[in-house]
Write an enzyme that holds these catalytic residues in place. Sequence first.
Site, short mmCIF file in Angstrom:
data_model
loop_
_atom_site.label_atom_id
_atom_site.label_comp_id
_atom_site.label_asym_id
_atom_site.label_seq_id
_atom_site.Cartn_x
_atom_site.Cartn_y
_atom_site.Cartn_z
CE LYS B 54 -4.43 -1.33 0.26
NZ LYS B 54 -5.48 -0.79 -0.65
CB SER B 311 -0.68 -8.26 -0.98
OG SER B 311 -1.68 -8.89 -0.23
#
Lengths: 331, 331
Positions: B54, B311
């Site tokens: 992110k 992720s």
Amino acid sequence: MSAPPAFEDIAEAAQRIAGEAIRTPVVESAILNDRVGARVLVKAETLQRTGSFKFRGAYNAISRLAAHEWPGGVVTCSSGNHAQGAAEAARLCGLKAAIVMPADAPALKIERTRRSGAEIVLYDRLREDRDAIARALCAERRAAFIPPFDHPHVIAGQGTAGLELAEQARAAGVEALEAVLVPASGGGLTAGVALALRRHFQLCAVYVVEPEGFDDYARSLASGAREKNAQAAGSICDALLIGQPGELTFAVNRTLLAGGLAVSDEEAMAAMAFAFHELKLVAEPGGAVALAALLAGRYRPRGGAVGVILSGGNVDPALFARAIGAGGPLS
Amino acid sequence: MSAPPAFEDIAEAAQRIAGEAIRTPVVESAILNDRVGARVLVKAETLQRTGSFKFRGAYNAISRLAAHEWPGGVVTCSSGNHAQGAAEAARLCGLKAAIVMPADAPALKIERTRRSGAEIVLYDRLREDRDAIARALCAERRAAFIPPFDHPHVIAGQGTAGLELAEQARAAGVEALEAVLVPASGGGLTAGVALALRRHFQLCAVYVVEPEGFDDYARSLASGAREKNAQAAGSICDALLIGQPGELTFAVNRTLLAGGLAVSDEEAMAAMAFAFHELKLVAEPGGAVALAALLAGRYRPRGGAVGVILSGGNVDPALFARAIGAGGPLS
């Protein structure tokens, strides 16, 4: 005693292991850099094949053996990481492997060694001599003995981690690598790393890091002779309990190292927790001692970058959970 | 709706974030390759700054803001990973940050967001509208809203992970990357990765991977319209509970993706355990779903190499201990 390896042996080992070993990444973390006030390059040997740097040296030694000359394959003794590295290297080279492991080695390390197809021979670490057991097996079976650290090919293989670290430091824009901290037991990784770094970063100070109470290497460097540990058990750093520096590794390390540092079990566990939270890397206690030395202020950076080898990640889930503050008491 | 980003926006984002974001390693494991019968490239975004991909999108968007135009800094809403990425990006850019986070977000994610200096505004995920809260804050404070996924700069920033994966796959000698599996919630990472890969590996099939019961993206790709989830809670994959694909991300993904896969919570936990034991990487449940899809046979390799994005790794120790089989019941 064989002759110690030279830089060229490490460069040659790098070519030999290239197809099978992982070129492990160097991890950098803004949080870690801020915490210690220096750029820190963490060489993540936890990501090496079999979960520790040991595959490098084992493969560099074992891949030179001709299978028809060694019908019994290879024999070695190890507390667990060299066991896995040697077993996997033997499997890749089509050789049998028998590994003499302490009966109190972590269950996980025994199981992971077995899955590479090796035969496991357990011994009592406090009462039996593992080298004698291994050498008897070699004679019986016509098997080659692959020492865990005191062998020029093993040292040269481990040195490839240092060679990569040097190249990766240059690629990351590091001009002065002031120190590299290396977890040590027999001293093979440290010797290889020191040989490799001397070529690339002449002024770099290389330190062995050991568990408190098992600082035979630090004391040997101070006295100039191979000192022994007073105890053989009593640290969670199961990978770092060898009782005395190797002959060959000490011959290299006594001329190249800056000194030795020691950390407590609690500091090793705190470094495991730091690696979990901030680096997202799994480290075993012995693999985390160099990071622990830096976090605990045993080495204080003086303005340059510092390298740390995270040497292994083969840790039982229960111990790992305890290190990150989420486990019950160890069984 | 803004225009979706193009490949050039991703290349530009890569330059913009280069000084601050980590070029995360691609990890390959012989054990994993053997297990699934293909070369698997694991893009370890767990090692990204703030512990997930992110930061890429947040920094790409926030670093374009002039501080004097936004006295209130930035505002965003996030279940935790975008929160950390945006808070850290704002800190680096000298901007204030206020983050609207669900009250049931993992304690660890709230704490890690706070330490970057951000103000945390908690809301009730089942009863309140986080976007409305965030937009009201923006109006009040003259702050810029940084959406967690539905924004061209955010998508382009996340796409840099795909660009790196493509370059790293080439460097690793991969000629055919047959598929890439990407954890998805709003779909920003997937859209960016798909845009990046289309340039380098035209035949690569990109899949979103979601938790079972939260497969709005898979159903949307099948129906051609943005479908909603029936539930808003009930998976341990806290990072993947967005109720509907983004407008902009769906505009990209509907034309580029091969489809959607879903995994159970148990499969996500098993993938976390696999990452711990075999990859020595710490993954959070939502971060592990693409690896889970591969391990659980939801995608079966057809001879080429497969990419998997790991992720994120921001997981509470108690949940992690449970995943690796060493925890007590969750409190």
